[in-house]
Design a protein around this motif. Structure first.
Motif, PDB file in Angstrom:
ATOM      1  N   ASP A   1      71.254 -11.289  58.558  1.00 58.24           N
ATOM      2  CA  ASP A   1      71.105 -10.497  57.338  1.00 58.24           C
ATOM      3  C   ASP A   1      72.419 -10.308  56.595  1.00 58.24           C
ATOM      4  O   ASP A   1      72.446  -9.668  55.538  1.00 58.24           O
ATOM      5  CB  ASP A   1      70.507  -9.130  57.670  1.00 58.24           C
ATOM      6  CG  ASP A   1      69.058  -9.229  58.126  1.00 58.24           C
ATOM      7  OD1 ASP A   1      68.352 -10.133  57.632  1.00 58.24           O
ATOM      8  OD2 ASP A   1      68.636  -8.424  58.970  1.00 58.24           O
TER       9      ASP A   1
ATOM     10  N   MET B   1      75.077  -8.536  57.458  1.00 59.68           N
ATOM     11  CA  MET B   1      75.600  -7.174  57.510  1.00 59.68           C
ATOM     12  C   MET B   1      77.124  -7.161  57.609  1.00 59.68           C
ATOM     13  O   MET B   1      77.801  -6.386  56.932  1.00 59.68           O
ATOM     14  CB  MET B   1      75.010  -6.427  58.712  1.00 59.68           C
ATOM     15  CG  MET B   1      73.534  -6.179  58.625  1.00 59.68           C
ATOM     16  SD  MET B   1      73.167  -4.868  57.445  1.00 59.68           S
ATOM     17  CE  MET B   1      71.479  -4.525  57.884  1.00 59.68           C
TER      18      MET B   1
ATOM     19  N   ASP C   1      69.647  -8.341  46.180  1.00 57.46           N
ATOM     20  CA  ASP C   1      70.618  -9.391  46.477  1.00 57.46           C
ATOM     21  C   ASP C   1      71.779  -9.358  45.482  1.00 57.46           C
ATOM     22  O   ASP C   1      72.947  -9.543  45.863  1.00 57.46           O
ATOM     23  CB  ASP C   1      69.944 -10.763  46.435  1.00 57.46           C
ATOM     24  CG  ASP C   1      69.011 -10.996  47.616  1.00 57.46           C
ATOM     25  OD1 ASP C   1      69.091 -10.220  48.584  1.00 57.46           O
ATOM     26  OD2 ASP C   1      68.212 -11.942  47.555  1.00 57.46           O
TER      27      ASP C   1
ATOM     28  N   ARG D   1      73.984  -6.348  46.100  1.00 59.65           N
ATOM     29  CA  ARG D   1      74.844  -6.578  47.270  1.00 59.65           C
ATOM     30  C   ARG D   1      76.053  -7.432  46.900  1.00 59.65           C
ATOM     31  O   ARG D   1      77.176  -7.174  47.333  1.00 59.65           O
ATOM     32  CB  ARG D   1      74.037  -7.237  48.384  1.00 59.65           C
ATOM     33  CG  ARG D   1      74.760  -7.291  49.720  1.00 59.65           C
ATOM     34  CD  ARG D   1      73.841  -7.706  50.854  1.00 59.65           C
ATOM     35  NE  ARG D   1      73.464  -9.105  50.789  1.00 59.65           N
ATOM     36  CZ  ARG D   1      72.255  -9.537  50.489  1.00 59.65           C
ATOM     37  NH1 ARG D   1      71.296  -8.670  50.208  1.00 59.65           N
ATOM     38  NH2 ARG D   1      71.981 -10.818  50.465  1.00 59.65           N
TER      39      ARG D   1
ATOM     40  N   ARG E   1      71.293  -3.364  54.012  1.00 57.94           N
ATOM     41  CA  ARG E   1      72.212  -4.415  53.565  1.00 57.94           C
ATOM     42  C   ARG E   1      73.128  -3.899  52.452  1.00 57.94           C
ATOM     43  O   ARG E   1      74.300  -4.285  52.372  1.00 57.94           O
ATOM     44  CB  ARG E   1      71.421  -5.637  53.100  1.00 57.94           C
ATOM     45  CG  ARG E   1      70.613  -6.295  54.228  1.00 57.94           C
ATOM     46  CD  ARG E   1      69.903  -7.537  53.744  1.00 57.94           C
ATOM     47  NE  ARG E   1      69.060  -7.247  52.583  1.00 57.94           N
ATOM     48  CZ  ARG E   1      68.548  -8.177  51.789  1.00 57.94           C
ATOM     49  NH1 ARG E   1      68.797  -9.456  52.005  1.00 57.94           N
ATOM     50  NH2 ARG E   1      67.781  -7.845  50.769  1.00 57.94           N
TER      51      ARG E   1
END
Length: 223
Positions: A52, A54, A94, A97, A126
């Motif tokens: 993922d 992280m 996304d 992030r 995330r």
């Protein structure tokens, strides 16, 4: 960390070069190109043990950061802060992030802390992990940073994702007594509810209480 060039195949590297060239020439294109990066360049974990992303940003995260860095060359600081704020607010998870991952690469001072705060108020693990990168380590105030660490323990974000945790928590020196009390309280609540304390909580509490023996760390169940 493996470089992005090594993570991409030859076609992906060529497409990324095209896209970065495009946003360098016309930064306004970032709004169109940022969402399309994964399809154009590639996607997937940079570390198979961290699917993922992280701790280690995924391939598409790194590619989007490269585009943001290229676009940033065409904006002054005020415009840059406004543009990344708009990209964050209007982007999907996304894209949010990627903006968070890019902050320590951009010359915005502490003007983007509202984006970090927004991510830490939510429950997307995330985003929480990305928010506590090097930018937060440098700019987030102690109170907010401590609560970010607690948010990681509550939501299962690995503390390895928290940039500069050893330095900011002071575990190599005196230790952060307030953080020690907060983690101790978290651990006590878990034990009172008959639940195990996460391994990361045990690790951090052990180190903080060794610096502050006045904080009662108690006995933590085996992980």
């Amino acid at each position: 960390m493996t470089s992005l060039d090594d993570l991409l195949d030859s076609e992906g590297r060529a497409r990324l070069a095209e896209l970065t060239g495009e946003v360098t020439a016309d930064p306004a294109r970032i709004g169109v190109l940022l969402p399309a990066v994964a399809r154009a360049v590639g996607r997937g974990p940079a570390d198979p043990d961290d699917p993922d992303g992280m701790v280690t940003p995924r391939i598409e995260d790194q590619a989007r950061v490269a585009l943001l860095r290229a676009a940033a060359q065409g904006w002054n600081t005020d415009a840059l802060v406004a543009e990344i704020g708009a990209l964050y607010r209007h982007g999907d998870a996304d894209e949010k992030r990627a903006v968070l991952r890019a902050l320590d690469h951009l010359d915005v001072g502490d003007a983007a802390l509202d984006l970090v705060g927004d991510a830490l108020r939510g429950n997307d693990t995330r985003l929480i992990a990305a928010a506590l990168g090097p930018y937060a380590a440098e700019h987030l105030d102690p109170h907010s940073w401590r609560h970010g660490v607690l948010k990681c323990l509550f939501t299962g974000v690995p503390l390895a994702a928290v940039a500069g945790i050893a330095e900011r928590s002071g575990i190599a020196e005196r230790g952060d007594a307030e953080l020690a009390r907060m983690v101790d309280g978290f651990a006590a609540e878990r034990r009172a509810a008959g639940r195990d304390v996460p391994a990361d909580g045990t690790w951090l509490l052990d180190r903080l209480t060794s610096q502050h023996p006045d904080v009662d760390g108690g006995t933590v169940p085996d992980q």
